[in-house]
Design an enzyme around this catalytic site. Structure first.
Site, PDB file in Angstrom:
ATOM      1  N   ASP A 108       0.795  -1.217   0.000  1.00  0.00           N
ATOM      2  CA  ASP A 108       0.000   0.000   0.000  1.00  0.00           C
ATOM      3  C   ASP A 108       0.835   1.279   0.000  1.00  0.00           C
ATOM      4  OD1 ASP A 108      -1.980   1.863   0.370  1.00  0.00           O
ATOM      5  OD2 ASP A 108      -2.300   1.394   2.477  1.00  0.00           O
ATOM      6  N   SER A 111      -0.135   4.238   2.762  1.00  0.00           N
ATOM      7  CA  SER A 111       0.094   4.193   4.207  1.00  0.00           C
ATOM      8  C   SER A 111       1.536   3.751   4.415  1.00  0.00           C
ATOM      9  CB  SER A 111      -0.881   3.225   4.889  1.00  0.00           C
ATOM     10  OG  SER A 111      -0.676   1.895   4.454  1.00  0.00           O
ATOM     11  N   ASN A 113       2.739   1.979   7.584  1.00  0.00           N
ATOM     12  CA  ASN A 113       2.979   0.936   8.588  1.00  0.00           C
ATOM     13  C   ASN A 113       2.748  -0.444   8.018  1.00  0.00           C
ATOM     14  OD1 ASN A 113       1.913   3.428  10.339  1.00  0.00           O
ATOM     15  ND2 ASN A 113       3.239   2.158  11.618  1.00  0.00           N
ATOM     16  N   TRP A 115       1.331  -4.193   9.201  1.00  0.00           N
ATOM     17  CA  TRP A 115       0.647  -4.911  10.276  1.00  0.00           C
ATOM     18  C   TRP A 115       0.093  -6.236   9.763  1.00  0.00           C
ATOM     19  CZ3 TRP A 115      -4.406  -6.315   9.725  1.00  0.00           C
ATOM     20  CH2 TRP A 115      -5.220  -5.568   8.858  1.00  0.00           C
ATOM     21  N   TYR A 152      -8.830   3.683   9.662  1.00  0.00           N
ATOM     22  CA  TYR A 152      -9.098   3.704   8.247  1.00  0.00           C
ATOM     23  C   TYR A 152     -10.521   4.192   8.039  1.00  0.00           C
ATOM     24  CZ  TYR A 152      -4.928   0.782   7.851  1.00  0.00           C
ATOM     25  OH  TYR A 152      -3.651   0.302   7.908  1.00  0.00           O
ATOM     26  N   ASP A 335      -1.998   5.776  -5.378  1.00  0.00           N
ATOM     27  CA  ASP A 335      -2.314   4.945  -4.224  1.00  0.00           C
ATOM     28  C   ASP A 335      -2.669   3.522  -4.630  1.00  0.00           C
ATOM     29  OD1 ASP A 335      -3.136   3.893  -1.866  1.00  0.00           O
ATOM     30  OD2 ASP A 335      -4.714   5.343  -1.478  1.00  0.00           O
ATOM     31  N   THR A 338      -5.917   1.759  -3.015  1.00  0.00           N
ATOM     32  CA  THR A 338      -7.285   2.184  -3.280  1.00  0.00           C
ATOM     33  C   THR A 338      -7.747   1.570  -4.593  1.00  0.00           C
ATOM     34  OG1 THR A 338      -7.099   4.280  -2.090  1.00  0.00           O
ATOM     35  CG2 THR A 338      -8.750   4.164  -3.822  1.00  0.00           C
TER      36      THR A 338
END
Length: 554
Positions: A108, A111, A113, A115, A152, A335, A338
């Site tokens: 992505d 963003s 981070n 996870w 989000y 992006d 998206t």
């Protein structure tokens, strides 16, 4: 940036991830990770919507970096094959820990981070449908424990930071800080085909100021060139879903040369964009902008219809009338997280009108057009200041730069004490959009009757906030092109490229690839060029020179 849910769900399923991972070392020294195709189950429509990620960052820079012309020229590149799920989700596989525990993730760019679900996620249903990280089974795990929350558009994940090795392709990123998610609310994560997120944005938007995986790849000398590139295969029927190359570009996946634009602000991969064209005709964003001088705009991640996701949580969604009419130029972000292409409500409505998309009819919009349309027209013809018109007729209060809601609550049902707190907001926004639409038509020398009819038609085309608009599948061939001016070039999208089709034959549903999202200043106004755009145009993220490049995908 965010995520969305809605009426026509498009792409997530409860079914488990049944595709095996295939590792193959090619003769060019690159390791490719192939993913099997997952067939579309007609009985299970997408359960999460798209909330397009809002913003990526801006930063001016000089073109001093030269990319390899062939990824095979260097062993310091890494290729990860991506899985394409209905042109709505592109994900690949990574490993975490020693020995590697495998996870599917969205790579992505909206963003920063990383996870994955944690084995300590006990009370969140989505965790039971995805792979979970078990720190006790990794010899390279290092405890951190700092709490973390990421919001989000469709919900939030929370958990805590940990540290371990992360394997991307054949690269081993050591001591990477990431989040073990212990809570994943919402249908988006429950139905998602991926386990987690691997953010490729700048550290400026990293929660907890964690160093992104991409930064550590560069810092640890795992790749020679600080560049990564995306090729997204828009043919959902093919086994190869796409490819992300770390350290260079693959010349087999683009035609001609890339058009580069500088990143204008670090955070998201954000750059300046010119006008948006419908069938070759400008929407007038730039000229109108000069008249309005103030502006608001858009952001999000996983939005309504469907599909994909994430970075928009940072912004508050709000309907803005002059969204998209930027002063001098608009900002846009590339992006990969998206699914659709998101932009200001005002312009998205114009696009959806041109392609015949049907959204949610706004009663407030039609009420403004019917009750105040002629008055607004007269004021424009009398050369009144456009940005002050809505306050002059009493629907907004002028704040010095634009009209804002007066904050008046209307009594809807006195007997029950019910009130509509948002009525004045909607009327003010509808008024300001009407002013923009009318001025656009006046510049084209349209008659007053035609302009009033046009505004009513646009009201009918207003998309659902954070939602999708449907189109007639049989009309795709007659729809106009929609184009975006980036750098010195116009990038066209044809109907078959911006319309997403779900199902076959009589059961087929077609959805507009354009969704409305308004991001307020200072981050907005923004356009989010998601997978709909990146599928047509091979995209290079040049971290070394702080620029983004686009070329026709091959």
């Amino acid at each position: 940036m965010g995520t969305k849910l809605k009426v026509v769900l498009v792409s997530l399923f409860l079914s488990a991830l049944l595709f095996p991972l295939v590792f193959s070392a090619s003769d060019d020294g690159l390791v490719r990770i192939g993913l099997k195709k997952v067939k579309f189950d007609q009985n299970n429509r997408l359960a999460s919507r798209l909330e397009s990620k809002a913003g990526e960052s801006l930063k001016a820079s000089i073109r001093k970096y030269h990319l390899h012309s062939n990824i095979g020229d260097s062993e310091d590149t890494d290729v990860v094959a991506l899985k394409n799920y209905m042109d709505a989700q592109y994900f690949g596989e990574i490993g975490v820990g020693t020995p590697p525990q495998k996870f599917t993730v969205i790579f992505d760019t909206g963003s920063s981070n990383m996870w994955v679900p944690s084995a300590k996620c006990y009370f969140s249903v989505p965790c039971y449908f995805h792979s979970k990280y078990k720190s006790s089974q990794s010899s390279s795990y290092k405890k951190n424990g700092k709490s973390a929350d990421i919001h989000y558009g469709t919900g939030a994940i929370s958990g805590f930071f940990s540290q371990d090795n992360v394997i991307v392709g054949d690269l081993v990123v050591k001591n990477q800080e990431f989040i073990e998610a212990t809570k994943e609310p919402g249908l988006t994560f429950l139905m998602a085909k991926f386990d987690g997120i691997l953010g490729l944005g700048f550290r400026e938007i990293s929660v907890g100021n964690a160093v992104p995986v991409w930064y550590n790849m560069v810092k640890q000398g795992l790749i020679k060139e600080p560049v990564f590139s995306f090729w997204l295969n828009r043919n959902a029927e093919e086994n190869e879903g796409g490819e992300i190359v770390f350290g260079g570009v693959d010349p087999n996946h683009f035609k001609g040369k890339h058009t580069y634009v500088p990143v204008t602000q670090k955070g998201y991969w954000q750059f300046d964009m010119g006008d948006v064209l419908i069938d070759g005709k400008p929407t007038g964003m730039l000229p109108l902008a000069a008249s309005y001088n103030s502006l608001l705009l858009c952001d999000g991640d996983m939005v309504a219809i469907v599909i994909m996701w994430f970075d928009i949580s940072i912004f508050s969604f709000y309907f803005s009338p002059f969204s998209g009419y930027c002063g001098g130029s608009c900002s846009a972000i590339a992006d990969s997280g998206t699914s659709l292409l998101a932009g200001p409500t005002t312009v998205i409505t114009m696009i959806n009108h041109a392609i015949g998309a049907t959204g949610v009819v706004s009663q407030e919009c039609k009420a403004v057009a019917q009750q105040y349309g002629q008055t607004i027209m007269d004021l424009l013809l009398a050369e009144a200041q456009p940005k002050m018109i809505c306050s002059q007729i009493g629907l907004c209060t002028f704040d010095g730069t634009r009209g804002v809601s007066m904050g008046i609550e209307s009594v809807v049902d006195e007997k029950n004490g019910a009130r509509s707190a948002g009525l004045s907001d909607a009327m003010c926004s509808a008024c300001e959009m009407t002013v923009v639409w009318m001025q656009n038509q006046l510049k084209q020398n349209q008659t007053q009757d035609r302009i009033l009819n046009y505004v009513n038609e646009l009201c009918d085309r207003l998309p659902s906030p954070m939602g999708e608009s449907a189109v007639d599948c049989a009309s795709i061939s007659s729809m106009p092109s929609v184009s975006f001016t980036i750098g010195s070039k116009v990038f066209d999208l044809l109907p078959e490229e911006y319309i997403l089709q779900v199902g076959e034959g009589a059961a087929a549903q077609c959805i507009s690839g354009f969704t409305a999202l308004d991001v307020p200043p200072p981050r907005g106004p923004l356009w989010i060029l998601g997978d709909v755009f990146m599928g047509r145009y091979h995209t290079v993220f040049d971290y070394g020179n702080s620029r983004v490049g686009f070329a026709e995908a091959a």
